[in-house]
Write a protein that holds these residues in place. Structure first.
Motif, PDB file in Angstrom:
ATOM      1  N   GLY A 172      26.706  20.197  14.154  1.00  0.00           N
ATOM      2  CA  GLY A 172      25.899  20.333  12.936  1.00  0.00           C
ATOM      3  C   GLY A 172      26.217  21.654  12.270  1.00  0.00           C
ATOM      4  N   ALA A 173      25.197  22.480  12.085  1.00  0.00           N
ATOM      5  CA  ALA A 173      25.387  23.782  11.455  1.00  0.00           C
ATOM      6  C   ALA A 173      25.777  24.864  12.461  1.00  0.00           C
ATOM      7  N   ARG A 174      25.731  24.537  13.748  1.00  0.00           N
ATOM      8  CA  ARG A 174      26.064  25.524  14.782  1.00  0.00           C
ATOM      9  C   ARG A 174      27.558  25.592  15.018  1.00  0.00           C
ATOM     10  N   VAL A 175      28.052  26.819  15.210  1.00  0.00           N
ATOM     11  CA  VAL A 175      29.451  27.073  15.539  1.00  0.00           C
ATOM     12  C   VAL A 175      29.488  27.861  16.831  1.00  0.00           C
ATOM     13  N   GLY A 176      30.430  27.529  17.689  1.00  0.00           N
ATOM     14  CA  GLY A 176      30.544  28.246  18.949  1.00  0.00           C
ATOM     15  C   GLY A 176      31.958  28.244  19.469  1.00  0.00           C
ATOM     16  N   LEU A 177      32.092  28.816  20.648  1.00  0.00           N
ATOM     17  CA  LEU A 177      33.365  28.856  21.357  1.00  0.00           C
ATOM     18  C   LEU A 177      33.158  28.254  22.734  1.00  0.00           C
ATOM     19  N   ASP A 235      28.390  14.273  19.368  1.00  0.00           N
ATOM     20  CA  ASP A 235      28.059  14.984  18.138  1.00  0.00           C
ATOM     21  C   ASP A 235      28.588  16.413  18.098  1.00  0.00           C
ATOM     22  N   VAL A 236      29.436  16.776  19.032  1.00  0.00           N
ATOM     23  CA  VAL A 236      30.074  18.088  19.034  1.00  0.00           C
ATOM     24  C   VAL A 236      31.542  17.874  18.734  1.00  0.00           C
ATOM     25  N   THR A 237      32.038  18.595  17.750  1.00  0.00           N
ATOM     26  CA  THR A 237      33.447  18.544  17.409  1.00  0.00           C
ATOM     27  C   THR A 237      34.095  19.803  17.949  1.00  0.00           C
ATOM     28  N   THR A 249      30.242  27.734  27.220  1.00  0.00           N
ATOM     29  CA  THR A 249      30.111  27.697  25.770  1.00  0.00           C
ATOM     30  C   THR A 249      29.160  28.799  25.338  1.00  0.00           C
ATOM     31  N   LYS A 250      29.506  29.452  24.248  1.00  0.00           N
ATOM     32  CA  LYS A 250      28.625  30.440  23.612  1.00  0.00           C
ATOM     33  C   LYS A 250      28.493  30.022  22.171  1.00  0.00           C
ATOM     34  N   TRP A 251      27.230  29.851  21.721  1.00  0.00           N
ATOM     35  CA  TRP A 251      26.950  29.495  20.331  1.00  0.00           C
ATOM     36  C   TRP A 251      26.644  30.758  19.533  1.00  0.00           C
ATOM     37  N   LYS A 252      27.101  30.776  18.296  1.00  0.00           N
ATOM     38  CA  LYS A 252      26.807  31.900  17.414  1.00  0.00           C
ATOM     39  C   LYS A 252      25.314  31.883  17.103  1.00  0.00           C
ATOM     40  N   THR A 253      24.673  33.025  17.302  1.00  0.00           N
ATOM     41  CA  THR A 253      23.256  33.125  16.966  1.00  0.00           C
ATOM     42  C   THR A 253      23.143  33.545  15.506  1.00  0.00           C
ATOM     43  N   ARG A 254      22.078  33.124  14.887  1.00  0.00           N
ATOM     44  CA  ARG A 254      21.883  33.418  13.463  1.00  0.00           C
ATOM     45  C   ARG A 254      21.258  34.769  13.283  1.00  0.00           C
TER      46      ARG A 254
END
Length: 147
Positions: free
Chosen positions: A80-85, A11-13, A142-147
Motif C-alpha cells: 500500500g502506502a508503506r515502503v520498506g526493505l 499484497d506486498v510487492t 524486513t524494516k518498514w519506513k516509519t512516517r
C-alpha cells in the motif's frame, strides 16, 4: 506493461535491488553499504538506517561464520502506502539444532555475547527463520519506513 521484476506476495510487492555473496569480511562491508544506500534512498530515519544495517551486519556475520558463507538478497518492498526493505540471508551450512534457544539472549556457539539472532529480531519489524540440520538456514528480515 507491468514491471516484470516486481513480485507480489500477499499484497506486498517486492523488487530485487541487490544480491550479494557473503564469503568474506569485505563482502559483509559491501552488504552494509548497499543496505545503508537503499535505506537512505527510501528516506529511512538515521535511527532506522542504523537498526537495519546493524541487524544486516549481525546476520551476515552469522551466515559467514556459522553457515560457511552464503548469499543475501536485498529487496525494496511496498505494501500500500508503506515502503520498506527486506533482506534474505541463505546458507547451506549445518543448520541450527534449536532455533528458539538460538534466538534467546546469551546463546552463543562461539565466543560472542550471544545477542546476534535475538538482537537482530528486535531491530527489525519482521523476522522469520527457517533452519534444517544439515541443510542450512534462511533468515528474512524486513524494516518498514516509519512516517
Amino acid at each position: 506493461m507491468p514491471d516484470v521484476s516486481m513480485i507480489g506476495v500477499n499484497d506486498v510487492t517486492q523488487r530485487l535491488v541487490a544480491e550479494l555473496s557473503l564469503r568474506s569480511d569485505e563482502e559483509i562491508v559491501r552488504l552494509r553499504q548497499a543496505v545503508r544506500d537503499q535505506a537512505i534512498a527510501r528516506g529511512f530515519s538515521l535511527i532506522d538506517q542504523t537498526k537495519f544495517v546493524t541487524a544486516a551486519s549481525e546476520l551476515a556475520r552469522n551466515t559467514l561464520q556459522h553457515g560457511g558463507g552464503g548469499t543475501a538478497q536485498l529487496h525494496v518492498v511496498i505494501n500500500g502506502a508503506r515502503v520498506g526493505l527486506r533482506l534474505t540471508f541463505t546458507d547451506a551450512g549445518p543448520g541450527i539444532a534449536d532455533v528458539e534457544r538460538a534466538l534467546g539472549d546469551g546463546f552463543s556457539t562461539g565466543t560472542g555475547l550471544g545477542l546476534g539472532l535475538g538482537g537482530s529480531r528486535r531491530l527489525c519489524d519482521e523476522f522469520a527463520i527457517e533452519s534444517q540440520l544439515g541443510n542450512g538456514t534462511t533468515v528474512v528480515i524486513t524494516k518498514w519506513k516509519t512516517r
